[in-house]
Scaffold this motif. Structure first.
Motif, PDB file in Angstrom:
ATOM      1  N   ARG A 269       0.807  -1.217   0.000  1.00  0.00           N
ATOM      2  CA  ARG A 269       0.000   0.000   0.000  1.00  0.00           C
ATOM      3  C   ARG A 269       0.843   1.271   0.000  1.00  0.00           C
ATOM      4  NH1 ARG A 269      -1.359   2.943   4.471  1.00  0.00           N
ATOM      5  NH2 ARG A 269      -0.262   2.454   6.405  1.00  0.00           N
ATOM      6  N   ALA A 270       2.159   1.127  -0.127  1.00  0.00           N
ATOM      7  CA  ALA A 270       3.019   2.311  -0.191  1.00  0.00           C
ATOM      8  C   ALA A 270       2.591   3.176  -1.380  1.00  0.00           C
ATOM      9  CB  ALA A 270       4.479   1.884  -0.337  1.00  0.00           C
ATOM     10  N   PHE A 271       2.195   4.384  -1.092  1.00  0.00           N
ATOM     11  CA  PHE A 271       1.707   5.276  -2.136  1.00  0.00           C
ATOM     12  C   PHE A 271       2.061   6.734  -1.851  1.00  0.00           C
ATOM     13  CE2 PHE A 271      -1.783   8.302  -2.889  1.00  0.00           C
ATOM     14  CZ  PHE A 271      -1.675   8.432  -4.267  1.00  0.00           C
ATOM     15  N   ASP A 272       1.742   7.167  -0.643  1.00  0.00           N
ATOM     16  CA  ASP A 272       1.829   8.587  -0.301  1.00  0.00           C
ATOM     17  C   ASP A 272       3.199   9.174  -0.591  1.00  0.00           C
ATOM     18  OD1 ASP A 272       0.216   6.824   1.496  1.00  0.00           O
ATOM     19  OD2 ASP A 272      -0.714   8.722   2.063  1.00  0.00           O
ATOM     20  N   ILE A 273       4.230   8.476  -0.143  1.00  0.00           N
ATOM     21  CA  ILE A 273       5.570   9.049  -0.216  1.00  0.00           C
ATOM     22  C   ILE A 273       6.047   9.186  -1.655  1.00  0.00           C
ATOM     23  CG2 ILE A 273       6.708   6.809   0.085  1.00  0.00           C
ATOM     24  CD1 ILE A 273       8.785   8.309   1.796  1.00  0.00           C
ATOM     25  N   VAL A 274       5.768   8.183  -2.507  1.00  0.00           N
ATOM     26  CA  VAL A 274       6.213   8.269  -3.896  1.00  0.00           C
ATOM     27  C   VAL A 274       5.361   9.266  -4.676  1.00  0.00           C
ATOM     28  CG1 VAL A 274       7.139   5.924  -3.867  1.00  0.00           C
ATOM     29  CG2 VAL A 274       4.792   6.305  -4.618  1.00  0.00           C
ATOM     30  N   TYR A 275       4.096   9.407  -4.300  1.00  0.00           N
ATOM     31  CA  TYR A 275       3.241  10.365  -4.996  1.00  0.00           C
ATOM     32  C   TYR A 275       3.645  11.792  -4.666  1.00  0.00           C
ATOM     33  CZ  TYR A 275      -0.957  11.633  -7.583  1.00  0.00           C
ATOM     34  OH  TYR A 275      -1.828  12.121  -8.529  1.00  0.00           O
ATOM     35  N   ILE A 302     -10.694   4.301 -16.640  1.00  0.00           N
ATOM     36  CA  ILE A 302     -11.328   3.749 -15.451  1.00  0.00           C
ATOM     37  C   ILE A 302     -11.174   2.226 -15.400  1.00  0.00           C
ATOM     38  CG2 ILE A 302     -13.474   3.557 -14.164  1.00  0.00           C
ATOM     39  CD1 ILE A 302     -12.361   6.367 -14.286  1.00  0.00           C
ATOM     40  N   GLY A 303     -11.351   1.577 -16.519  1.00  0.00           N
ATOM     41  CA  GLY A 303     -11.265   0.120 -16.532  1.00  0.00           C
ATOM     42  C   GLY A 303      -9.882  -0.374 -16.162  1.00  0.00           C
ATOM     43  N   VAL A 304      -8.849   0.270 -16.717  1.00  0.00           N
ATOM     44  CA  VAL A 304      -7.474  -0.142 -16.417  1.00  0.00           C
ATOM     45  C   VAL A 304      -7.142   0.137 -14.952  1.00  0.00           C
ATOM     46  CG1 VAL A 304      -5.042   0.293 -16.933  1.00  0.00           C
ATOM     47  CG2 VAL A 304      -6.712   0.159 -18.785  1.00  0.00           C
ATOM     48  N   GLY A 305      -7.519   1.326 -14.464  1.00  0.00           N
ATOM     49  CA  GLY A 305      -7.274   1.643 -13.062  1.00  0.00           C
ATOM     50  C   GLY A 305      -7.980   0.688 -12.118  1.00  0.00           C
ATOM     51  N   SER A 306      -9.214   0.320 -12.460  1.00  0.00           N
ATOM     52  CA  SER A 306      -9.964  -0.619 -11.620  1.00  0.00           C
ATOM     53  C   SER A 306      -9.339  -2.002 -11.640  1.00  0.00           C
ATOM     54  CB  SER A 306     -11.419  -0.688 -12.088  1.00  0.00           C
ATOM     55  OG  SER A 306     -12.050   0.576 -11.986  1.00  0.00           O
ATOM     56  N   SER A 307      -8.868  -2.433 -12.798  1.00  0.00           N
ATOM     57  CA  SER A 307      -8.224  -3.745 -12.863  1.00  0.00           C
ATOM     58  C   SER A 307      -6.930  -3.768 -12.055  1.00  0.00           C
ATOM     59  CB  SER A 307      -7.947  -4.115 -14.323  1.00  0.00           C
ATOM     60  OG  SER A 307      -7.072  -3.174 -14.924  1.00  0.00           O
ATOM     61  N   LEU A 308      -6.180  -2.668 -12.079  1.00  0.00           N
ATOM     62  CA  LEU A 308      -4.978  -2.581 -11.239  1.00  0.00           C
ATOM     63  C   LEU A 308      -5.346  -2.622  -9.758  1.00  0.00           C
ATOM     64  CD1 LEU A 308      -3.051   0.181 -13.227  1.00  0.00           C
ATOM     65  CD2 LEU A 308      -2.254  -2.157 -12.847  1.00  0.00           C
ATOM     66  N   ALA A 309      -6.443  -1.946  -9.392  1.00  0.00           N
ATOM     67  CA  ALA A 309      -6.887  -1.964  -8.001  1.00  0.00           C
ATOM     68  C   ALA A 309      -7.296  -3.368  -7.566  1.00  0.00           C
ATOM     69  CB  ALA A 309      -8.046  -0.991  -7.816  1.00  0.00           C
ATOM     70  N   VAL A 310      -7.941  -4.099  -8.456  1.00  0.00           N
ATOM     71  CA  VAL A 310      -8.350  -5.466  -8.122  1.00  0.00           C
ATOM     72  C   VAL A 310      -7.125  -6.367  -7.975  1.00  0.00           C
ATOM     73  CG1 VAL A 310      -9.597  -7.488  -8.962  1.00  0.00           C
ATOM     74  CG2 VAL A 310     -10.611  -5.223  -9.198  1.00  0.00           C
ATOM     75  N   ILE A 311      -6.141  -6.199  -8.840  1.00  0.00           N
ATOM     76  CA  ILE A 311      -4.912  -6.983  -8.720  1.00  0.00           C
ATOM     77  C   ILE A 311      -4.229  -6.703  -7.383  1.00  0.00           C
ATOM     78  CG2 ILE A 311      -2.579  -7.265  -9.653  1.00  0.00           C
ATOM     79  CD1 ILE A 311      -3.775  -6.782 -12.437  1.00  0.00           C
ATOM     80  N   LEU A 313      -5.710  -5.661  -4.681  1.00  0.00           N
ATOM     81  CA  LEU A 313      -6.562  -6.234  -3.643  1.00  0.00           C
ATOM     82  C   LEU A 313      -6.303  -7.721  -3.473  1.00  0.00           C
ATOM     83  CD1 LEU A 313      -8.994  -6.136  -1.672  1.00  0.00           C
ATOM     84  CD2 LEU A 313     -10.469  -6.515  -3.667  1.00  0.00           C
ATOM     85  N   VAL A 314      -6.213  -8.439  -4.573  1.00  0.00           N
ATOM     86  CA  VAL A 314      -5.990  -9.888  -4.507  1.00  0.00           C
ATOM     87  C   VAL A 314      -4.638 -10.191  -3.865  1.00  0.00           C
ATOM     88  CG1 VAL A 314      -5.673 -11.973  -5.884  1.00  0.00           C
ATOM     89  CG2 VAL A 314      -7.510 -10.374  -6.452  1.00  0.00           C
ATOM     90  N   ILE A 315      -3.609  -9.452  -4.266  1.00  0.00           N
ATOM     91  CA  ILE A 315      -2.278  -9.680  -3.690  1.00  0.00           C
ATOM     92  C   ILE A 315      -2.293  -9.362  -2.194  1.00  0.00           C
ATOM     93  CG2 ILE A 315       0.139  -8.971  -3.764  1.00  0.00           C
ATOM     94  CD1 ILE A 315      -0.216  -8.373  -6.720  1.00  0.00           C
ATOM     95  N   SER A 316      -3.013  -8.312  -1.795  1.00  0.00           N
ATOM     96  CA  SER A 316      -3.065  -7.926  -0.379  1.00  0.00           C
ATOM     97  C   SER A 316      -3.829  -8.943   0.455  1.00  0.00           C
ATOM     98  CB  SER A 316      -3.722  -6.552  -0.235  1.00  0.00           C
ATOM     99  OG  SER A 316      -3.029  -5.567  -0.951  1.00  0.00           O
ATOM    100  N   LEU A 317      -4.814  -9.600  -0.151  1.00  0.00           N
ATOM    101  CA  LEU A 317      -5.617 -10.559   0.606  1.00  0.00           C
ATOM    102  C   LEU A 317      -4.837 -11.819   0.968  1.00  0.00           C
ATOM    103  CD1 LEU A 317      -9.111 -10.406  -1.151  1.00  0.00           C
ATOM    104  CD2 LEU A 317      -8.531  -9.624   1.149  1.00  0.00           C
ATOM    105  N   ILE A 318      -3.790 -12.131   0.233  1.00  0.00           N
ATOM    106  CA  ILE A 318      -3.036 -13.367   0.496  1.00  0.00           C
ATOM    107  C   ILE A 318      -2.473 -13.394   1.914  1.00  0.00           C
ATOM    108  CG2 ILE A 318      -1.023 -14.732  -0.183  1.00  0.00           C
ATOM    109  CD1 ILE A 318      -1.572 -13.855  -3.075  1.00  0.00           C
ATOM    110  N   PRO A 319      -1.699 -12.375   2.350  1.00  0.00           N
ATOM    111  CA  PRO A 319      -1.194 -12.438   3.737  1.00  0.00           C
ATOM    112  C   PRO A 319      -2.300 -12.314   4.776  1.00  0.00           C
ATOM    113  CG  PRO A 319      -0.681 -10.301   2.735  1.00  0.00           C
ATOM    114  CD  PRO A 319      -1.194 -11.178   1.648  1.00  0.00           C
ATOM    115  N   ILE A 320      -3.378 -11.571   4.458  1.00  0.00           N
ATOM    116  CA  ILE A 320      -4.466 -11.432   5.420  1.00  0.00           C
ATOM    117  C   ILE A 320      -5.159 -12.772   5.648  1.00  0.00           C
ATOM    118  CG2 ILE A 320      -6.685 -10.316   5.836  1.00  0.00           C
ATOM    119  CD1 ILE A 320      -5.656  -7.926   4.263  1.00  0.00           C
TER     120      ILE A 320
END
Length: 334
Positions: A269-275, A302-311, A313-320
């Motif tokens: 979720r690192a975002f703020d600092i690079v942005y 929108i479609g590309v951004g949403s697909s990146l967000a879903v990817i 999300l899926v990667i983040s759910l693995i450790p959770i």
């Protein structure tokens, strides 16, 4: 010879009378009060209303701000839309995902940078936080002050940390170039502008915050270790290092699992600092930054951004999911 018969001892008037006598005074009705104390009080209407508010309001906020946007993002990832007119939404199937994986140039560099971010936090920031926790657990003078100093970055947002470290890394007047003696000269390093070094500079800034977070968690874990384990190890002749790595560290296994999960999530979720530095471009591409780039501003897809967000999300759910399985698996065995 006396013919008087001995009187038998009078039995207790009721069983348990001795237990209800303290300093020669009886406590009548103790058993009755005990029975009353064992009753479960029924919830009143007022109690039910308060519980409904306390549970319902956070649940409603979670649904409106987290789960509904998540479901909308998943749905939009299978569409083509310019983000303006709802009539222009068209089904795209898996085209957005195929485009991201095969034809979107920043995607794979962003994956590599996220992995590098994870490795750096795991091998540098987390051990540094553990070291600080061990040192501060030695009951040194002023340990509370040191804890506050090291924990202060955790209370700051990553965006603010990026601004602070921009002052430190500034090419012309930054502290680092000043210490190196290159400030204001052609030899000065542009730490955030040079694509070969800016990812490392950003990870050092993120470490400043992550180490303090890990320190607090490990301090809590160290306080929960049974002191008798350390005493037994010292009696057996173990030195400080052997006691820590063979006794103390394995005893903090629940804390270790939590920190592993937190480290993985922080790297994703690192975002703020690079942005703040350069909007996640020129060597600082991260998946989270790519999501924002495609959802906001000119040229939004929108479609590309949403697909990146879903990817993401899926990667983040693995450790959770891994953490939840381990946690509830232990509870079921117990």
């Amino acid at each position: 010879m006396s013919t008087t018969a001995e009187k038998p001892a009078a039995p207790d008037s009721e069983p348990g009378a001795a237990r209800r006598t303290i300093a020669g005074k009886s406590r009548p009705g103790t058993g009755r009060r005990t029975r009353k104390a064992g009753r479960v009080r029924r919830l009143t209407r007022r109690d039910k209303f308060i519980l409904a508010i306390m549970v319902g309001v956070p649940t409603l906020i979670q649904l409106l701000l987290v789960w509904l946007p998540t479901l909308f993002s998943i749905a939009l990832s299978f569409t083509r839309w310019n983000g303006l007119d709802l009539k222009d939404i068209k089904a795209a199937g898996t085209d957005n995902y195929r485009y991201v994986v095969q034809d979107y140039p920043p995607f794979w560099p962003a994956i590599q940078h996220n992995v590098l971010w994870l490795v750096f936090l795991a091998l540098i920031a987390t051990p540094l936080g553990l070291l600080l926790a061990v040192l501060l657990d030695q009951k040194i003078r002023g340990s509370k002050i040191y804890q506050s100093i090291f924990f202060t970055p955790v209370m700051l947002s990553l965006a603010l940390i990026g601004i602070i470290w921009q002052l430190f890394y500034n090419r012309d007047s930054g502290l680092l170039n000043y210490l190196l003696g290159t400030a204001g000269t052609p030899q000065a390093v542009d730490w955030f502008g040079n694509s070969n070094v800016n990812i490392w500079a950003a990870m050092v800034a993120a470490t400043w915050r992550h180490a303090g977070y890990v320190m607090i968690l490990y301090l809590a874990g160290l306080k929960g270790v049974d002191p008798s384990l350390k005493e037994a190890a010292s009696i057996d002749g173990a030195n400080a290092a052997q006691t820590f790595f063979r006794i103390v560290f394995p005893a903090m296994r629940p804390v270790n699992i939590v920190i592993v999960v937190i480290t993985i999530i922080e790297s994703l979720r690192a975002f703020d600092i690079v942005y703040v530095i350069n909007r996640g471009t020129n060597g600082l591409e991260l998946i989270s930054a790519l999501v924002i780039q495609n959802l906001i501003g000119e040229g939004q897809v929108i479609g590309v951004g949403s697909s990146l967000a879903v990817i993401l999300l899926v990667i983040s759910l693995i450790p959770i999911v891994f953490y939840l399985i381990r946690t509830f698996g232990k509870e079921s065995k117990a």
